[in-house]
Design a protein around this motif. Structure first.
Motif, mmCIF file in Angstrom:
data_model
loop_
_atom_site.group_PDB
_atom_site.id
_atom_site.type_symbol
_atom_site.label_atom_id
_atom_site.label_comp_id
_atom_site.label_asym_id
_atom_site.label_seq_id
_atom_site.Cartn_x
_atom_site.Cartn_y
_atom_site.Cartn_z
ATOM 1 N N PHE A 92 0.896 -1.190 -0.213
ATOM 2 C CA PHE A 92 0.043 0.002 0.093
ATOM 3 C C PHE A 92 0.915 1.295 -0.156
ATOM 4 N N SER A 118 -3.860 5.942 10.649
ATOM 5 C CA SER A 118 -4.431 4.991 11.091
ATOM 6 C C SER A 118 -4.736 3.936 9.820
ATOM 7 N N ILE A 119 -4.788 4.220 8.961
ATOM 8 C CA ILE A 119 -5.189 3.476 7.851
ATOM 9 C C ILE A 119 -3.963 2.846 7.307
ATOM 10 N N VAL A 122 -2.673 -0.110 9.428
ATOM 11 C CA VAL A 122 -3.390 -1.437 9.326
ATOM 12 C C VAL A 122 -2.610 -2.311 8.169
ATOM 13 N N MET A 123 -2.439 -1.324 7.005
ATOM 14 C CA MET A 123 -1.763 -1.928 5.796
ATOM 15 C C MET A 123 -0.223 -2.470 6.242
ATOM 16 N N GLU A 125 0.675 -3.429 9.044
ATOM 17 C CA GLU A 125 0.574 -4.777 9.650
ATOM 18 C C GLU A 125 0.323 -5.907 8.934
ATOM 19 N N ALA A 126 -0.622 -5.690 7.847
ATOM 20 C CA ALA A 126 -0.832 -6.791 6.995
ATOM 21 C C ALA A 126 0.357 -7.215 6.141
ATOM 22 N N ARG A 129 2.911 -9.338 8.021
ATOM 23 C CA ARG A 129 2.237 -10.612 8.199
ATOM 24 C C ARG A 129 2.985 -11.513 7.015
ATOM 25 N N VAL B 8 -8.962 2.131 -2.741
ATOM 26 C CA VAL B 8 -9.071 1.667 -1.146
ATOM 27 C C VAL B 8 -8.799 2.845 -0.267
ATOM 28 N N LEU B 12 -11.517 4.284 2.251
ATOM 29 C CA LEU B 12 -11.492 4.372 3.853
ATOM 30 C C LEU B 12 -11.726 5.589 4.334
ATOM 31 N N VAL B 78 -11.930 -3.686 7.376
ATOM 32 C CA VAL B 78 -11.126 -2.985 6.031
ATOM 33 C C VAL B 78 -10.917 -3.877 4.832
ATOM 34 N N VAL B 82 -11.714 -3.067 1.009
ATOM 35 C CA VAL B 82 -10.693 -3.721 0.045
ATOM 36 C C VAL B 82 -11.475 -4.631 -1.218
ATOM 37 N N VAL B 133 -5.560 -9.890 8.825
ATOM 38 C CA VAL B 133 -5.209 -8.605 9.595
ATOM 39 C C VAL B 133 -6.121 -7.751 9.006
ATOM 40 N N LEU B 134 -6.579 -7.593 7.520
ATOM 41 C CA LEU B 134 -7.550 -6.760 7.191
ATOM 42 C C LEU B 134 -8.846 -6.740 7.816
ATOM 43 N N HIS B 137 -9.640 -5.419 11.641
ATOM 44 C CA HIS B 137 -9.784 -3.971 11.712
ATOM 45 C C HIS B 137 -10.968 -3.611 11.209
ATOM 46 N N ILE B 142 -10.635 2.052 13.551
ATOM 47 C CA ILE B 142 -9.711 2.687 12.928
ATOM 48 C C ILE B 142 -10.116 4.426 13.448
#
Lengths: 177, 177
Positions: A92, A118-119, A122-123, A125-126, A129, B8, B12, B78, B82, B133-134, B137, B142
């Motif tokens: 992202f 904040s958005i 999340v990305m 973190e994804a 992983r 996306v 968001l 999220v 997406v 993860v997505l 959240h 958020i």
């Protein structure tokens, strides 16, 4: 579009053959690996240039030369190959839209861009992983699983096929002299 | 190219404003949300068409109408956004290269394509972790984190800005009659 390219797929399949070739101390050429899998030779050659630059493979010079893994297959992760071929692509790309609120006028206040959006968090973190999974698998672990489904004589057949190509490459070189 | 699109990101950010608007029972138009964030209005309108189709937002008809969240912000993940905007994109598209070994000739043996390819399996695992993860959240979680960094009067200002747009939309509609 898929995030992990077809180049990574081709590269990983080629490298799995090099895991086996390494045990024999026999490098393989990009051309032979491409023909073995019926994939475009020029494309595979470009992938090996990238893999070599990233330190995943080394080139052995000479007529009987070719590519070999640069280190043990247990030390080459899928992430190494993905980054060697695709570079470090972000899942992202944050455009910091939070800074653009019409209420701010021409001046974005500091709090609006303080820390990670904040958005975006999340990305991140994804993505982490995903990278963790790719880093947890090595050429050795994948080769081990693939070998479980193939009959023993198939691996022997591949070895013989690749070995038989070396004199052929030698002949090609002589002919072109 | 990033795997998660700019669409996306825009979607968001717009939806986070709708979380707040929902508390007031006041829908917002795609155009106002675009202008609030200084992003292209036509692009945002297309995003809302997708979000509506996917059941993330609902359209409220009429001059004072606009879009509202289709369900509580705690129930919109999220991942929902997406997939609404980008569709279900695969991280990796397996071309079953394992089936093409030159040794197989014209006939690929069953064992060669039995189960999932070991390389594909790694990518499926990586993709699953990303989706987990997505999916963990929500718009509510958020929005909660974003609200922690913004001064209280900013949220009030945004509400007033959006509310002030409703009569303006009303005027625009009258003018065009």
């Amino acid at each position: 579009m898929a995030h992990v390219s077809a180049g990574v797929e081709y590269a990983l399949h080629c490298l799995l053959f090099l895991v086996d070739a390494q045990e024999l101390g026999q490098p393989a050429s990009a051309r032979d690996l491409a023909e073995l899998q019926k994939v475009p030779a020029e494309f595979v050659a470009k992938l090996f240039t990238k893999l070599q630059k990233a330190g995943v493979v080394v080139a052995r010079e000479g007529i009987g030369g070719g590519f070999a893994l640069a280190r043990p297959a247990t030390d080459i992760t899928v992430l190494d190959v993905v980054e060697a071929v695709d570079g470090r692509k972000a899942l992202f790309e944050c455009k910091e839209i939070r800074a653009q609120c019409a209420l701010f006028g021409d001046r974005t206040p500091g709090w609006a861009v303080d820390g990670v959006c904040s958005i975006h968090a999340v990305m991140i973190e994804a993505e982490k992983r995903t990278r963790d999974v790719l880093a947890a698998h090595t050429l050795a672990s994948i080769a081990g699983r693939a070998a479980m489904t193939a009959p023993r004589d198939h691996a022997d057949g591949v070895r013989e096929w690749l070995t038989a190509r070396t004199p052929r490459r030698h002949r090609r070189a002589q002919t072109s002299q």
